[in-house]
Motif scaffolding. Structure first.
Motif, PDB file in Angstrom:
ATOM      1  N   SER A   1       0.872  -1.053  -0.122  1.00  0.00           N
ATOM      2  CA  SER A   1      -0.125  -0.020   0.125  1.00  0.00           C
ATOM      3  C   SER A   1       0.844   1.180  -0.114  1.00  0.00           C
ATOM      4  O   SER A   1       2.120   1.252   0.185  1.00  0.00           O
ATOM      5  CB  SER A   1      -0.906  -0.008   1.303  1.00  0.00           C
ATOM      6  OG  SER A   1       0.026   0.239   2.346  1.00  0.00           O
ATOM      7  N   TRP A   2       0.270   2.292  -0.290  1.00  0.00           N
ATOM      8  CA  TRP A   2       1.007   3.819  -0.372  1.00  0.00           C
ATOM      9  C   TRP A   2       1.418   4.051   1.001  1.00  0.00           C
ATOM     10  O   TRP A   2       2.538   4.485   1.215  1.00  0.00           O
ATOM     11  CB  TRP A   2      -0.209   4.680  -0.725  1.00  0.00           C
ATOM     12  CG  TRP A   2       0.606   6.191  -0.812  1.00  0.00           C
ATOM     13  CD1 TRP A   2       0.967   6.567  -1.909  1.00  0.00           C
ATOM     14  CD2 TRP A   2       0.563   6.874   0.276  1.00  0.00           C
ATOM     15  NE1 TRP A   2       1.437   7.945  -1.842  1.00  0.00           N
ATOM     16  CE2 TRP A   2       1.365   8.308  -0.425  1.00  0.00           C
ATOM     17  CE3 TRP A   2       0.358   7.258   1.414  1.00  0.00           C
ATOM     18  CZ2 TRP A   2       1.180   9.491   0.489  1.00  0.00           C
ATOM     19  CZ3 TRP A   2       0.347   8.375   2.297  1.00  0.00           C
ATOM     20  CH2 TRP A   2       1.088   9.444   1.728  1.00  0.00           C
ATOM     21  N   PHE A   3       0.570   3.622   2.085  1.00  0.00           N
ATOM     22  CA  PHE A   3       1.153   3.797   3.461  1.00  0.00           C
ATOM     23  C   PHE A   3       2.386   3.046   3.659  1.00  0.00           C
ATOM     24  O   PHE A   3       3.352   3.276   4.531  1.00  0.00           O
ATOM     25  CB  PHE A   3      -0.203   3.521   4.349  1.00  0.00           C
ATOM     26  CG  PHE A   3       0.253   3.787   5.810  1.00  0.00           C
ATOM     27  CD1 PHE A   3       0.451   5.107   6.244  1.00  0.00           C
ATOM     28  CD2 PHE A   3       0.364   2.729   6.873  1.00  0.00           C
ATOM     29  CE1 PHE A   3       0.669   5.346   7.586  1.00  0.00           C
ATOM     30  CE2 PHE A   3       0.718   2.797   8.049  1.00  0.00           C
ATOM     31  CZ  PHE A   3       0.883   4.131   8.414  1.00  0.00           C
ATOM     32  N   GLY A   4       2.314   1.616   3.339  1.00  0.00           N
ATOM     33  CA  GLY A   4       3.485   0.882   3.477  1.00  0.00           C
ATOM     34  C   GLY A   4       4.683   1.350   2.837  1.00  0.00           C
ATOM     35  O   GLY A   4       5.617   1.407   3.514  1.00  0.00           O
ATOM     36  N   GLU A   5       4.686   1.933   1.680  1.00  0.00           N
ATOM     37  CA  GLU A   5       5.615   2.498   0.901  1.00  0.00           C
ATOM     38  C   GLU A   5       6.315   3.796   1.668  1.00  0.00           C
ATOM     39  O   GLU A   5       7.621   3.967   1.847  1.00  0.00           O
ATOM     40  CB  GLU A   5       5.223   2.664  -0.518  1.00  0.00           C
ATOM     41  CG  GLU A   5       4.836   1.595  -1.239  1.00  0.00           C
ATOM     42  CD  GLU A   5       4.279   1.920  -2.684  1.00  0.00           C
ATOM     43  OE1 GLU A   5       4.108   3.342  -2.675  1.00  0.00           O
ATOM     44  OE2 GLU A   5       4.193   1.046  -3.442  1.00  0.00           O
ATOM     45  N   TRP A   6       5.210   4.528   2.147  1.00  0.00           N
ATOM     46  CA  TRP A   6       5.693   5.650   3.180  1.00  0.00           C
ATOM     47  C   TRP A   6       6.583   5.286   4.037  1.00  0.00           C
ATOM     48  O   TRP A   6       7.630   5.797   4.686  1.00  0.00           O
ATOM     49  CB  TRP A   6       4.483   6.333   3.437  1.00  0.00           C
ATOM     50  CG  TRP A   6       4.777   7.542   4.270  1.00  0.00           C
ATOM     51  CD1 TRP A   6       5.387   8.802   4.116  1.00  0.00           C
ATOM     52  CD2 TRP A   6       4.556   7.437   5.849  1.00  0.00           C
ATOM     53  NE1 TRP A   6       5.385   9.562   5.390  1.00  0.00           N
ATOM     54  CE2 TRP A   6       5.087   8.850   6.444  1.00  0.00           C
ATOM     55  CE3 TRP A   6       4.230   6.646   6.721  1.00  0.00           C
ATOM     56  CZ2 TRP A   6       4.933   9.216   7.587  1.00  0.00           C
ATOM     57  CZ3 TRP A   6       4.204   6.759   7.943  1.00  0.00           C
ATOM     58  CH2 TRP A   6       4.327   8.136   8.336  1.00  0.00           C
ATOM     59  N   ARG A   7       6.061   4.011   4.839  1.00  0.00           N
ATOM     60  CA  ARG A   7       6.710   3.681   6.347  1.00  0.00           C
ATOM     61  C   ARG A   7       8.191   3.267   5.845  1.00  0.00           C
ATOM     62  O   ARG A   7       9.006   3.247   6.653  1.00  0.00           O
ATOM     63  CB  ARG A   7       5.831   2.657   7.021  1.00  0.00           C
ATOM     64  CG  ARG A   7       4.530   2.955   7.386  1.00  0.00           C
ATOM     65  CD  ARG A   7       3.827   2.028   8.198  1.00  0.00           C
ATOM     66  NE  ARG A   7       4.684   1.259   9.146  1.00  0.00           N
ATOM     67  CZ  ARG A   7       4.217   0.194   9.748  1.00  0.00           C
ATOM     68  NH1 ARG A   7       3.258  -0.449   9.576  1.00  0.00           N
ATOM     69  NH2 ARG A   7       5.222  -0.385  10.850  1.00  0.00           N
ATOM     70  N   ALA A   8       8.405   2.458   4.729  1.00  0.00           N
ATOM     71  CA  ALA A   8       9.604   1.924   4.236  1.00  0.00           C
ATOM     72  C   ALA A   8      10.589   3.255   3.994  1.00  0.00           C
ATOM     73  O   ALA A   8      11.422   3.201   4.479  1.00  0.00           O
ATOM     74  CB  ALA A   8       9.469   1.167   3.057  1.00  0.00           C
ATOM     75  N   TYR A   9       9.995   4.305   3.483  1.00  0.00           N
ATOM     76  CA  TYR A   9      10.699   5.567   3.147  1.00  0.00           C
ATOM     77  C   TYR A   9      11.140   5.951   4.445  1.00  0.00           C
ATOM     78  O   TYR A   9      12.380   6.582   4.424  1.00  0.00           O
ATOM     79  CB  TYR A   9       9.915   6.633   2.207  1.00  0.00           C
ATOM     80  CG  TYR A   9      10.673   7.873   2.077  1.00  0.00           C
ATOM     81  CD1 TYR A   9      12.018   7.706   1.167  1.00  0.00           C
ATOM     82  CD2 TYR A   9      10.015   8.899   2.491  1.00  0.00           C
ATOM     83  CE1 TYR A   9      12.625   8.938   1.012  1.00  0.00           C
ATOM     84  CE2 TYR A   9      10.779  10.132   2.405  1.00  0.00           C
ATOM     85  CZ  TYR A   9      12.014  10.062   1.728  1.00  0.00           C
ATOM     86  OH  TYR A   9      12.543  11.354   1.439  1.00  0.00           O
ATOM     87  N   ARG A  10      10.298   5.988   5.358  1.00  0.00           N
ATOM     88  CA  ARG A  10      10.801   6.792   6.673  1.00  0.00           C
ATOM     89  C   ARG A  10      11.888   5.766   7.263  1.00  0.00           C
ATOM     90  O   ARG A  10      12.633   6.498   7.707  1.00  0.00           O
ATOM     91  CB  ARG A  10       9.540   6.940   7.520  1.00  0.00           C
ATOM     92  CG  ARG A  10       8.156   7.765   6.910  1.00  0.00           C
ATOM     93  CD  ARG A  10       8.959   9.552   7.195  1.00  0.00           C
ATOM     94  NE  ARG A  10       9.003   9.695   8.313  1.00  0.00           N
ATOM     95  CZ  ARG A  10       9.663  10.696   8.897  1.00  0.00           C
ATOM     96  NH1 ARG A  10      10.205  11.477   8.073  1.00  0.00           N
ATOM     97  NH2 ARG A  10       9.885  10.845  10.246  1.00  0.00           N
ATOM     98  N   ALA A  11      11.666   4.594   7.199  1.00  0.00           N
ATOM     99  CA  ALA A  11      12.842   3.732   7.961  1.00  0.00           C
ATOM    100  C   ALA A  11      13.860   3.783   7.323  1.00  0.00           C
ATOM    101  O   ALA A  11      15.001   4.010   8.056  1.00  0.00           O
ATOM    102  CB  ALA A  11      12.115   2.382   7.629  1.00  0.00           C
ATOM    103  N   PHE A  12      13.615   4.073   5.779  1.00  0.00           N
ATOM    104  CA  PHE A  12      15.403   4.251   5.546  1.00  0.00           C
ATOM    105  C   PHE A  12      15.931   5.728   5.899  1.00  0.00           C
ATOM    106  O   PHE A  12      17.069   5.619   6.249  1.00  0.00           O
ATOM    107  CB  PHE A  12      15.073   4.507   3.643  1.00  0.00           C
ATOM    108  CG  PHE A  12      16.501   4.527   3.104  1.00  0.00           C
ATOM    109  CD1 PHE A  12      17.537   3.587   2.717  1.00  0.00           C
ATOM    110  CD2 PHE A  12      16.712   5.822   3.006  1.00  0.00           C
ATOM    111  CE1 PHE A  12      18.404   3.720   2.114  1.00  0.00           C
ATOM    112  CE2 PHE A  12      17.880   6.191   2.146  1.00  0.00           C
ATOM    113  CZ  PHE A  12      18.904   5.235   1.842  1.00  0.00           C
ATOM    114  N   LYS A  13      15.040   6.490   5.822  1.00  0.00           N
ATOM    115  CA  LYS A  13      15.458   8.022   6.261  1.00  0.00           C
ATOM    116  C   LYS A  13      16.173   7.909   7.729  1.00  0.00           C
ATOM    117  O   LYS A  13      16.935   8.778   8.167  1.00  0.00           O
ATOM    118  CB  LYS A  13      14.312   9.031   6.183  1.00  0.00           C
ATOM    119  CG  LYS A  13      14.015   9.355   4.906  1.00  0.00           C
ATOM    120  CD  LYS A  13      14.748  10.079   4.034  1.00  0.00           C
ATOM    121  CE  LYS A  13      14.778  11.668   4.533  1.00  0.00           C
ATOM    122  NZ  LYS A  13      15.618  12.415   3.656  1.00  0.00           N
TER     123      LYS A  13
END
Length: 337
Positions: A2-14
């Motif tokens: 999901s879009w939310f899951g992709e956002w969480r992955a991006y935040r985790a990378f950051k």
């Protein structure tokens, strides 16, 4: 994902500490993994390096290695991948994605060293846009022709010289190391034909794929259809029509995993067009390739300015033979030859 899951992955990378963001790999799909894998295994298993693996595909094997030295993040193909590229703060980014800096994926506002890795032996100046390789710092060249072509473009257009590394081509080395003889042939029923075209409007599947597969099966051959993964994304109907027509034929098989190798080893001849798969097959396994002579796959009208024949053109008659798409009825005879 999901879009939310992709956002969480991006935040985790950051949130990953900066000193752990030395080496970052960016993958477009799971099909990139079988080219990245030898390099990543050497980095992690031999050199003891840790790296971050960012992919657009939740099914990418690189995200699921289960190794402490490889941390995976799936950011999708939309806004979070764009943001990832534009604001990446890392030492090195390694990718197989073309046209970095030209399309929606821009170079970072931070000083990241961007490395491009080829996933094919085809030339740089016909199948891809003229400026597709201009915005990388280092390019891992699969063959010496790619190095010569890039240097020639730099000279013609006064471009900064990139670091060009004679890296080789892991896929070819894998095929050479693991090759095996296909089953013996006693008659037409034993001949295994691998149809492995490129993608695009003027390639085998949209031009003559249906009649070609039917002709081969009618001749009594075994046929494996191995379409390029981008065909599934762009024109899935051409794959589905062939698969539906022949789904009950035990001599027909559809394979859509580009990392799969059994169909390469167990077949006797490949049919392709301008795909780099023909070079893998002909040079890695030393088996013949029948090229359907559809129009060249060219996204760069200015390619003749380099004065170099593209490798994928030069190599065709050295690895096999050409057949007009209007002469599909002759394919069984050419295969027997």
């Amino acid at each position: 994902m999901s879009w939310f899951g992709e956002w969480r992955a991006y935040r985790a990378f950051k949130r990953t500490p900066r000193d752990e963001r030395r080496i970052v790999f960016l993958s477009e799909s799971g099909q990139d993994w079988h080219h990245f894998a030898p390099v990543i295994r050497h980095l992690t298993d031999v050199l003891g390096e840790s790296l971050l693996y960012v992919s657009s595909d939740p099914d990418d094997p690189g995200l699921h290695q289960g190794k402490p030295r490889i941390r995976g993040f799936c950011v999708g193909k939309g806004v979070w991948r764009i943001a990832f590229c534009q604001f990446l703060d890392a030492d090195v980014l390694v990718t197989q994605i073309l046209d970095f800096g030209n399309l929606e994926l821009k170079r970072s506002v931070h000083p990241v060293h961007v490395i491009y890795m080829f996933h094919s032996l085809i030339s740089t100046h016909m199948a891809d846009r003229a400026n597709s390789f201009d915005n990388y710092d280092t390019i891992l060249c699969a063959g010496p022709h790619q190095l010569r072509e890039i240097r020639r473009r730099e000279e013609l257009h006064a471009l900064p010289a990139k670091q060009l590394v004679p890296h080789g081509y892991g896929r070819l080395e894998e095929l050479l190391a693991n090759r095996r003889e296909p089953p013996p042939i006693a008659g037409d029923g034993d001949i295994h034909v691998l149809v492995a075209p490129s993608w695009g409007e003027q390639t085998i599947l949209p031009v003559c794929g249906g009649p070609l597969v039917a002709t081969l099966l009618d001749a009594g051959f075994r046929v494996t259809l191995r379409p390029h993964y981008q065909t599934r994304w762009m024109t899935p109907a051409v794959i589905d029509a062939i698969a539906l027509r022949h789904r009950d034929n035990p001599r027909f098989r559809l394979i859509e995993q580009m990392g799969e190798s059994d169909s390469l080893y167990d077949s006797h001849v490949m049919i392709t067009d301008w795909s780099g798969a023909g070079q893998d097959y002909g040079m890695g396994l030393e088996k013949p390739v029948l090229y359907i002579d559809v129009p060249p796959k060219a996204r760069n009208d200015t390619w003749p300015e380099l004065g170099m024949e593209p490798f994928e053109s030069w190599v065709r008659t050295r690895l096999g033979a050409l057949l007009s798409p209007g002469a599909i009825a002759e394919a069984p005879a050419r295969i027997r030859e």
